[in-house]
Design a protein around this motif. Structure first.
Motif, PDB file in Angstrom:
ATOM      1  N   GLU A  41      33.260  10.536  70.319  1.00 54.97           N
ATOM      2  CA  GLU A  41      31.919  10.414  71.281  1.00 54.97           C
ATOM      3  C   GLU A  41      31.457  12.018  71.172  1.00 54.97           C
ATOM      4  OE1 GLU A  41      30.704   8.090  73.373  1.00 54.97           O
ATOM      5  OE2 GLU A  41      32.094   6.594  72.375  1.00 54.97           O
ATOM      6  N   TYR A  42      32.198  13.000  70.948  1.00 56.56           N
ATOM      7  CA  TYR A  42      31.674  14.346  70.875  1.00 56.56           C
ATOM      8  C   TYR A  42      32.826  15.135  69.664  1.00 56.56           C
ATOM      9  CZ  TYR A  42      31.413  19.060  71.934  1.00 56.56           C
ATOM     10  OH  TYR A  42      31.093  20.713  72.030  1.00 56.56           O
ATOM     11  N   ALA A  43      32.100  15.765  69.053  1.00 58.12           N
ATOM     12  CA  ALA A  43      32.748  16.654  67.932  1.00 58.12           C
ATOM     13  C   ALA A  43      31.977  18.341  68.248  1.00 58.12           C
ATOM     14  CB  ALA A  43      32.405  16.310  66.404  1.00 58.12           C
ATOM     15  N   GLY A  44      32.827  19.131  68.646  1.00 55.63           N
ATOM     16  CA  GLY A  44      32.340  20.454  68.992  1.00 55.63           C
ATOM     17  C   GLY A  44      32.202  21.320  67.299  1.00 55.63           C
ATOM     18  N   GLY A  45      31.414  22.324  67.530  1.00 58.66           N
ATOM     19  CA  GLY A  45      31.240  23.047  66.544  1.00 58.66           C
ATOM     20  C   GLY A  45      32.617  23.932  66.066  1.00 58.66           C
ATOM     21  N   ILE A  46      32.424  24.144  64.927  1.00 58.92           N
ATOM     22  CA  ILE A  46      33.801  24.953  64.082  1.00 58.92           C
ATOM     23  C   ILE A  46      33.795  26.438  65.076  1.00 58.92           C
ATOM     24  CG2 ILE A  46      34.935  26.045  62.294  1.00 58.92           C
ATOM     25  CD1 ILE A  46      33.235  23.877  60.539  1.00 58.92           C
ATOM     26  N   GLY A  47      35.067  26.785  65.390  1.00 57.22           N
ATOM     27  CA  GLY A  47      35.312  27.877  66.226  1.00 57.22           C
ATOM     28  C   GLY A  47      35.633  29.293  65.252  1.00 57.22           C
ATOM     29  N   PRO A  48      35.595  30.136  65.801  1.00 55.69           N
ATOM     30  CA  PRO A  48      35.450  30.620  67.229  1.00 55.69           C
ATOM     31  C   PRO A  48      33.838  30.818  67.438  1.00 55.69           C
ATOM     32  CG  PRO A  48      36.066  32.717  66.034  1.00 55.69           C
ATOM     33  CD  PRO A  48      36.014  31.371  64.975  1.00 55.69           C
ATOM     34  N   THR A  49      32.890  30.774  66.356  1.00 53.30           N
ATOM     35  CA  THR A  49      31.609  31.126  66.695  1.00 53.30           C
ATOM     36  C   THR A  49      30.914  30.009  67.231  1.00 53.30           C
ATOM     37  OG1 THR A  49      31.275  32.417  64.526  1.00 53.30           O
ATOM     38  CG2 THR A  49      29.468  31.687  65.600  1.00 53.30           C
ATOM     39  N   PHE A  50      31.246  28.672  66.787  1.00 48.20           N
ATOM     40  CA  PHE A  50      30.497  27.720  67.556  1.00 48.20           C
ATOM     41  C   PHE A  50      31.207  26.725  68.500  1.00 48.20           C
ATOM     42  CE2 PHE A  50      28.420  28.681  63.439  1.00 48.20           C
ATOM     43  CZ  PHE A  50      27.229  28.759  63.723  1.00 48.20           C
ATOM     44  N   TYR A  51      32.255  27.511  68.985  1.00 44.03           N
ATOM     45  CA  TYR A  51      33.296  26.809  69.859  1.00 44.03           C
ATOM     46  C   TYR A  51      32.848  26.924  71.237  1.00 44.03           C
ATOM     47  CZ  TYR A  51      37.887  26.066  72.175  1.00 44.03           C
ATOM     48  OH  TYR A  51      38.898  25.688  73.151  1.00 44.03           O
ATOM     49  N   ASN A  52      32.429  25.874  71.875  1.00 47.98           N
ATOM     50  CA  ASN A  52      31.706  25.904  73.324  1.00 47.98           C
ATOM     51  C   ASN A  52      32.557  25.008  74.368  1.00 47.98           C
ATOM     52  OD1 ASN A  52      29.878  26.009  75.227  1.00 47.98           O
ATOM     53  ND2 ASN A  52      28.208  25.675  74.070  1.00 47.98           N
ATOM     54  N   PRO A  53      33.402  25.467  74.964  1.00 47.05           N
ATOM     55  CA  PRO A  53      34.117  24.610  75.998  1.00 47.05           C
ATOM     56  C   PRO A  53      33.178  24.146  77.445  1.00 47.05           C
ATOM     57  CG  PRO A  53      35.596  26.575  75.483  1.00 47.05           C
ATOM     58  CD  PRO A  53      34.076  26.744  74.636  1.00 47.05           C
ATOM     59  N   SER A  54      32.229  24.967  77.370  1.00 56.29           N
ATOM     60  CA  SER A  54      31.438  24.536  78.691  1.00 56.29           C
ATOM     61  C   SER A  54      30.481  23.248  78.140  1.00 56.29           C
ATOM     62  CB  SER A  54      30.402  25.391  78.834  1.00 56.29           C
ATOM     63  OG  SER A  54      29.397  26.225  77.738  1.00 56.29           O
ATOM     64  N   GLU A  55      30.345  23.154  76.834  1.00 56.54           N
ATOM     65  CA  GLU A  55      29.549  21.689  76.196  1.00 56.54           C
ATOM     66  C   GLU A  55      30.429  20.726  76.514  1.00 56.54           C
ATOM     67  OE1 GLU A  55      28.772  21.497  72.147  1.00 56.54           O
ATOM     68  OE2 GLU A  55      26.910  22.613  72.495  1.00 56.54           O
ATOM     69  N   VAL A  56      31.831  20.893  76.396  1.00 55.83           N
ATOM     70  CA  VAL A  56      32.761  19.859  76.505  1.00 55.83           C
ATOM     71  C   VAL A  56      32.823  19.288  78.107  1.00 55.83           C
ATOM     72  CG1 VAL A  56      35.170  19.237  76.348  1.00 55.83           C
ATOM     73  CG2 VAL A  56      33.985  20.423  74.540  1.00 55.83           C
ATOM     74  N   LYS A  57      32.733  20.380  78.893  1.00 55.11           N
ATOM     75  CA  LYS A  57      32.862  20.322  80.213  1.00 55.11           C
ATOM     76  C   LYS A  57      31.471  19.656  80.650  1.00 55.11           C
ATOM     77  CE  LYS A  57      33.122  22.780  84.730  1.00 55.11           C
ATOM     78  NZ  LYS A  57      33.129  24.164  85.271  1.00 55.11           N
TER      79      LYS A  57
END
Length: 74
Positions: A41-57
């Motif tokens: 349902e959601y695939a976040g960006g590659i970290g650490p640059t595009f890692y965004n926990p607030s997007e998941v929240k």
């Protein structure tokens, strides 16, 4: 096979020693996924640059609100 752990009423998936989650989802170096009914349902960006926990929240909050608003009321 992934193992499921219940954490504050939320299932958290833990990779096994055979590294199957990494092989299946290529989550290196850091990536957050939300998987619902065996679908991503959601695939976040590659970290650490595009890692965004607030997007998941935000995604989780929106989904929770949406679920509350679509419940059948008797």
């Amino acid at each position: 096979m992934l193992n499921s752990v219940e954490f504050h009423n939320c299932a958290v998936m833990v990779d096994n020693m055979n590294d199957e989650a990494n092989k299946a989802y290529a989550g290196m170096p850091i990536r957050l996924y939300i998987i619902k009914n065996q679908e991503i349902e959601y695939a976040g960006g590659i970290g650490p640059t595009f890692y965004n926990p607030s997007e998941v929240k935000q995604w989780l909050q929106n989904t929770r609100t949406s679920m509350k608003n679509t419940r059948h009321r008797a």
